[in-house]
Design a protein around this motif. Sequence first.
Motif, PDB file in Angstrom:
ATOM      1  N   VAL A   1      40.019  28.011  37.713  1.00  0.00           N
ATOM      2  CA  VAL A   1      39.339  28.815  37.540  1.00  0.00           C
ATOM      3  C   VAL A   1      40.191  29.586  38.721  1.00  0.00           C
ATOM      4  O   VAL A   1      40.156  28.722  39.770  1.00  0.00           O
TER       5      VAL A   1
ATOM      6  N   ILE B   1      38.397  35.206  41.192  1.00  0.00           N
ATOM      7  CA  ILE B   1      36.538  35.244  40.501  1.00  0.00           C
ATOM      8  C   ILE B   1      36.257  36.297  41.500  1.00  0.00           C
ATOM      9  O   ILE B   1      36.399  37.210  42.827  1.00  0.00           O
TER      10      ILE B   1
ATOM     11  N   LEU C   1      35.962  35.478  36.175  1.00  0.00           N
ATOM     12  CA  LEU C   1      37.120  34.140  36.190  1.00  0.00           C
ATOM     13  C   LEU C   1      37.731  34.455  35.778  1.00  0.00           C
ATOM     14  O   LEU C   1      38.354  34.849  34.264  1.00  0.00           O
TER      15      LEU C   1
END
Length: 151
Positions: free
Chosen positions: A93, A96, A107
């Motif tokens: 990831v 965010i 994400l």
Amino acid sequence: MLDDLDRRILRYMQGDPTQSVPELADRLSMTTPRLTRRIEKLKEADVLRGQRAVIDWQALGYAVEVSLRVTLDKTQSRAFDEFIEAARDIPEVTEIQTFLGRVDVRLSVIAKDMGHYQEVYRSRILTLPHIADIESLMHVARIKSDESLPI
């Protein structure tokens, strides 16, 4: 408030962040100590928050980027905090973002290939807490990606 010199300093730093302070001072027709003081003031004011390396993740073997739009179960008072805390722990990831509206969180996820993405999605993303709905958008092309600001 920024004055014209501050803006010029920031424009030059943005244009070539690898140049040394003496090189930049020379380009701006300033002394190195004067420029250093101006840069320190910009840092103290949190206008200039530092320099960083921008790494091309594709050069490291990542070929897939997916944007996930997540709607959380907002009946839980700590849904946002617990979801974000857990999502931060997933190395794939890369970004965010939170929103107001139907979608709560976005994400950005990178993977080496579709098999790797499926493994990340099934074993890490889907185990994140408080997910009510999730939509995946496969990135096809990045048309513009520019962190430079109009100064």
